[in-house]
Design an enzyme around this catalytic site. Structure first.
Site, PDB file in Angstrom:
ATOM      1  N   LYS A 225     -57.745  12.071  59.404  1.00 31.08           N
ATOM      2  CA  LYS A 225     -56.333  12.414  59.206  1.00 31.08           C
ATOM      3  C   LYS A 225     -55.724  12.518  60.600  1.00 31.08           C
ATOM      4  CE  LYS A 225     -58.879  14.861  55.909  1.00 31.08           C
ATOM      5  NZ  LYS A 225     -59.248  13.773  55.057  1.00 31.08           N
ATOM      6  N   ASP A 230     -45.098   9.063  69.614  1.00 27.80           N
ATOM      7  CA  ASP A 230     -44.597   8.850  70.983  1.00 27.80           C
ATOM      8  C   ASP A 230     -45.633   9.172  72.059  1.00 27.80           C
ATOM      9  OD1 ASP A 230     -42.168   7.894  70.158  1.00 27.80           O
ATOM     10  OD2 ASP A 230     -41.083   9.768  70.465  1.00 27.80           O
ATOM     11  N   HIS A 399     -59.977  23.811  51.208  1.00 27.10           N
ATOM     12  CA  HIS A 399     -60.322  22.509  51.773  1.00 27.10           C
ATOM     13  C   HIS A 399     -60.345  22.546  53.302  1.00 27.10           C
ATOM     14  CE1 HIS A 399     -59.524  18.018  52.369  1.00 27.10           C
ATOM     15  NE2 HIS A 399     -60.580  18.041  51.580  1.00 27.10           N
ATOM     16  N   ASP A 406     -66.740  33.490  68.661  1.00 30.13           N
ATOM     17  CA  ASP A 406     -66.557  34.602  69.610  1.00 30.13           C
ATOM     18  C   ASP A 406     -65.099  34.811  70.027  1.00 30.13           C
ATOM     19  OD1 ASP A 406     -69.233  35.076  69.484  1.00 30.13           O
ATOM     20  OD2 ASP A 406     -69.729  34.129  71.396  1.00 30.13           O
TER      21      ASP A 406
END
Length: 481
Positions: A225, A230, A399, A406
């Site tokens: 994904k 630009d 999902h 830490d």
């Protein structure tokens, strides 16, 4: 000897010969765990016809020779990965986290680079709105890649934004996985984008399903994904281009995702990863995208893109997860919808808790994959015995794929902690060191924790014998599935 007996013996010998050939293939394939070899040998030996057919379809991690060659040629034609985002920010990384970025570097040769900023989006609708706003503000280029891109409200919003951008002269390239986004690719919206001037590409075309095994596994997918605008803004996270209602699987809705908007040198690395996928599927050379000089580095944190897949180094994501689990000293929190680990990952997660690290993992209560749900729960007892806290989120299908370490390190992206993500899918993730952003992710994780039901040993002990048998049997087949 009767003719029928001769024929029977010949058929038996032919079957045994075919079995032997495929058993030898299963034993000789590189990069395979002994448990996987044993599982495949057992399946082929016990169920010869079904086993051989299953091995042909799913037994080998085969992207296809020509496709691998195109992917490597794309990386070869692009500028070197080390150079696309400027010099390394190694000096700004605390010494104990340096090895984590070195593991990331070993995957794609992307260096950890400083001067990055990020904003965690509140929810799925806000993420789509932010993407659309950035696309509407684009002046030069927009690049979009999704595994699942639906024709619902969110999907159509991005389609319309791309059409608007192309109409005003912005170069727009959109890619979608042929299996995950098949509805959009075969719809009028896809054709309308093409007519509006948006350049389109289909990732890993399925073609004729009957002939597909000859070219590579049909279930090897581009699960990434990526949105890059630009050369200055990128998005990374778990969200597909779809509403939280997720119309293709509404029974499990809402889909609960985590998406972040990044600015800084790490954008060029995501651009490079997008370009490699694009060039592997098209004849367009995107090398010119990296000719523009990088803007002067501003304040910000160190980050690095990690893009795994079958065309990249084997076991990239498992090693990344194990390295982070092993580096934890105080706290390790993970959210993942799919947990079918290999043995080293399960051992690393248990070891984290055993050495005193507050180790927590959150799964969805209801999973859209009954196979994964059963396999995941087979690992609960060992995790709980080691001291890992397990929560099952009940507010929808969690999902989000996140890991915080830490209070300082974050891993966010598309990769799950399961064998499919490790061996079959092309994934994209960003590893970063920043206390402020990690606090934001950790706060989001806490919302998932608070909305989750604790899983105790009493819960696991209450599983019926048949449920335990089912869970363990499915998990045993994990190396085959």
């Amino acid at each position: 000897m009767h003719d029928s007996a001769v024929i029977a013996w010949l058929l038996f010998l032919a079957q045994a010969s075919v079995q032997l050939v495929f058993i030898m293939r299963a034993l000789l394939r590189p990069h395979r765990e002994p448990s996987s070899r044993f599982a495949w040998v057992l399946v082929i030996a016990v169920a010869p016809v079904i086993g051989v057919l299953a091995y042909v379809l799913f037994g080998e991690v085969n992207l296809g020779r020509k496709r691998v060659e195109r992917l490597r040629a794309a990386f070869g034609a692009l500028p070197a990965a080390e150079a696309v985002a400027g010099p390394s920010a190694q000096a700004e990384i605390p010494e104990r986290f340096g090895p984590l970025f070195r593991v990331g570097y070993s995957v794609n040769n992307y260096l950890p680079v400083g001067g990055n900023q990020a904003r965690l989006l509140p929810d799925s609708a806000a993420a789509i709105a932010a993407m659309v706003a950035d696309i509407d503000a684009a002046r030069h280029s927009v690049h979009v890649l999704f595994y699942i891109w639906l024709t619902d409200e969110s999907g159509r919003q991005v389609v319309e934004a791309l059409k608007r951008a192309a109409a005003r002269g912005v170069v727009c390239r959109a890619m979608a996985d042929d299996l995950g986004s098949r509805t959009l690719i075969r719809s009028a919206h896809w054709r309308d984008m093409a007519a509006s001037g948006v350049r389109l590409a289909v990732a890993l075309p399925v073609g004729n399903p009957l002939l597909r095994p000859l070219k590579g596994r049909i279930d090897m997918r581009n699960h990434r994904k990526i949105v890059v605008i630009d050369n200055a803004v990128t998005y990374c996270g778990s969200q597909n281009c779809a509403d939280a209602a997720f119309a293709v699987k509404p029974a499990f809705a809402p889909w609960v995702d985590v998406m972040a908007r990044f600015e800084g040198p790490v954008v060029r690395q995501n651009q490079h990863l997008f370009a490699s996928s694009w060039m592997a599927e098209t004849n367009e050379d995107l090398g010119a995208l990296f000719a523009d000089p990088l803007p002067a580095a501003g304040p910000g944190f160190v980050a690095q893109v990690i893009g795994s897949g079958a065309g990249v180094r084997y076991s990239a994501m498992p090693e990344t997860f194990i390295a982070m689990m092993s580096a934890a000293r105080r706290e390790l929190v993970i959210t993942t919808p799919y947990y079918v680990p290999d043995e080293p990952i399960q051992a690393a997660l248990c070891a984290s808790a055993r050495r005193g690290v507050a180790t927590t993992i959150v799964f969805p209560r209801r999973n859209d994959s009954w196979i994964v749900a059963a396999a995941s729960r087979s690992y609960y007892r060992d995790l709980l015995e080691a001291g890992v806290e397990i929560r099952e989120y009940v507010g929808g299908l969690l999902h989000a794929k996140t890991l915080t370490l830490d209070g300082e390190m974050t891993l966010i992206g598309s990769a799950n902690i399961d064998r499919r993500s490790f061996e079959l899918n092309a994934e994209n993730n960003i590893l970063l060191h920043d206390a402020a952003f990690t606090r934001a992710v950790r706060a989001r994780q806490q919302l998932f924790l608070d909305a989750g039901t604790p899983v105790s040993m009493a819960h696991v002990d209450a599983y019926s014998r048949w449920r335990r048998l089912w869970n363990n049997a499915i998990a045993m087949l994990g190396p085959v599935l």
